[in-house]
Enzyme design. Structure first.
Site, PDB file in Angstrom:
ATOM      1  CG  ASP A 153      -1.953   0.966   1.393  1.00  6.57           C
ATOM      2  OD1 ASP A 153      -1.961   1.978   0.212  1.00  6.57           O
ATOM      3  OD2 ASP A 153      -2.490   1.437   2.328  1.00  6.57           O
ATOM      4  CG  ASP A 356      -3.928   5.003  -2.770  1.00  5.62           C
ATOM      5  OD1 ASP A 356      -3.073   4.697  -2.090  1.00  5.62           O
ATOM      6  OD2 ASP A 356      -5.325   4.927  -2.251  1.00  5.62           O
TER       7      ASP A 356
END
Length: 478
Positions: A153, A356
């Site tokens: 992430d 992201d």
């Protein structure tokens, strides 16, 4: 002379006609501004085979990136196989986006900060994000090495994994591999509550407490997931690369929709992130490629020795309001079917943007999304439109079609980085009768735009922390 002029005119007309006709034929066949794709390629394969990325197989600092719900994933046993449906995916994606927007728009008061530090109830909090986390890598932790599947992430800093014993009430969610036992590792050690690393937890929006002089961390995500446990040091192994004393979270109290993964690998910009902690070896550089479908693997490669594409185009990392974790980007334009949309630059600069890995669908400022949707619809007018689904409002029915032509979409970033989205990154497929444009609009003009993982598919995405830039190149999984 007159005959010579006539001959020149004829040749010139033929040449011009050929050029125009050739251009028209290219536009018609989709070679210039359209992707011509077989309709069947839009849907998951029924095969259980897995095709491995050659880059990850041949580079020592590379890990295979796997879609957690595909045939390449180790998380598909009966023990943990609980795949979300499309509604779950989009719902959780919106929860992540809402949490990101909240973090980047809300400035906490002193009362909020005290509440976050002192409270021990494990309710969902603004300020940290999770979402679904589609992609996982396998990392070795401890001595002897314990291989664990972690969601990676770029929007999170702290790396963590579930640890034994699982709290007073056994609050660990089901995971595929055996839960890590720190007492069986000779390289494990807890971090003192007086350590500067422990002190920095609160400055990064995490919960901090102490237990018998040991540092206790807590990370609370926007979808009610959480992890809580000891802040510790441990040996991490990436293929043949070994790193000692990596700060991570050893979670003994964890809940959430992690679907079998053992934890999370934090790739954000903060001091706790894995790239920051391994900067002496990798110079704070990493890259990845997300595979085109679950039947393939991509790669997550640390450092530049793995071979960065010579066609990488870079854009500077911009500041994202008060966050030190996200990688900010400056979008300056969007092109559809070879035509740049008339969108004032202020539409993008007002909100700013981030990239992201954990957000699924790219979010755009409302005016930018309307311009994109309008242009896309104009170029898809020959196809049957259908009702929207969830956050996606531009959908089509491809039933009975052997092939389709969809307009190419490119995003332009500051510094001259023009990034063409792969054909697999333009559409989100529910089924053959419901295929949607895989972009969505934000609710407000000042909500940050997000370049999501569907649009990143097959690109080599390069994060150069030392150089303060992010780069993109096509065909990154090859």
């Amino acid at each position: 002379m007159k005959n010579l002029l006539n001959i020149i005119n004829i040749v010139l007309c033929v040449w011009l006609s050929f050029g125009c006709t050739d251009g028209a034929q290219k536009r018609k066949s989709g070679e210039v501004s359209f992707h011509r794709i077989h309709a069947s390629s839009l849907f998951p394969s029924s095969s259980s085979s897995c095709v491995l990325s050659p880059r990850a197989s041949n580079t020592k600092s590379s890990l295979h990136v796997v879609h957690r719900h595909g045939p390449c994933s180790s998380l598909n046993s009966k023990k943990t196989k609980t795949s979300p449906n499309h509604d779950d995916i989009l719902r959780l994606d919106q929860a992540r986006v809402n949490s990101i927007h909240s973090k980047l728009s809300k400035k906490p008061t002193a009362r909020d900060r005290v509440s976050q530090i002192q409270s021990t109830d494990l309710e969902a909090r603004d300020g940290n994000t999770l979402g679904l986390g589609n992609y996982i890598v396998t990392v070795g932790i401890g001595t002897p090495k314990h291989d664990l599947s972690l969601v990676f992430d770029t929007g999170s800093d702290l790396t963590w994994t579930q640890c034994q014993p699982c709290g007073r009430n056994g609050t660990c969610y089901p995971q595929e591999e055996p839960i890590f036992n720190p007492s069986s590792s000779t390289s494990y050690s807890n971090i003192s509550c007086s350590s500067r690393f422990c002190d920095s937890l609160t400055s990064q929006g995490h919960y901090k407490n102490c237990s018998a002089s040991n540092c206790i961390y807590g990370v609370f995500y926007g979808d009610s997931s959480f992890t809580e446990g000891f802040l510790a040091k441990e040996k991490f192994t990436l293929n043949s690369d070994v790193f000692h004393n990596v700060n991570f979270g050893c979670g003994e109290n964890n809940q959430g929709l992690f679907y079998g993964a053992a934890g999370l690998l934090g790739l954000g910009r903060g001091t706790f992130s894995f790239p920051s902690q391994t900067a002496m070896t990798y110079n704070n550089v990493f890259s990845y490629c997300l595979p085109s479908s679950p039947d393939y693997t991509g790669h997550l490669t640390f450092g530049s020795s793995g071979g960065l594409s010579t066609s990488v185009k870079y854009t500077p990392v911009s500041k994202v309001r008060d966050s030190a974790s996200f990688y900010g980007l400056d979008i300056v334009g969007i092109t559809v079917a070879g035509k740049e949309l008339e969108i004032p630059v202020t539409v993008f600069s007002t909100a700013g943007a981030i990239i992201d890995s954990g957000t699924v669908i790219t979010r755009l400022p409302p005016k930018a999304y309307v311009a994109l949707r309008t242009a896309f619809k104009e170029n898809m007018e020959n196809y049957t439109s259908t009702m929207g689904h969830s956050i996606l409002d531009t959908c089509y029915n491809f039933t009975g079609l052997e092939s389709v032509e969809i307009p190419k979409v490119s995003l332009s970033f500051r510094g001259g980085a023009d990034v063409e989205v792969d054909s697999k990154g333009i559409l989100y497929v529910f089924d053959v009768s419901e295929v949607c444009l895989a972009f969505a609009g934000n609710g407000n003009d000042d909500d940050v735009a997000i370049f999501g993982n569907v649009q990143q598919k097959t690109l080599q995405v390069v994060y150069d922390g030392a150089g303060g830039r992010v780069g993109f190149a096509p065909d990154g999984c090859m």
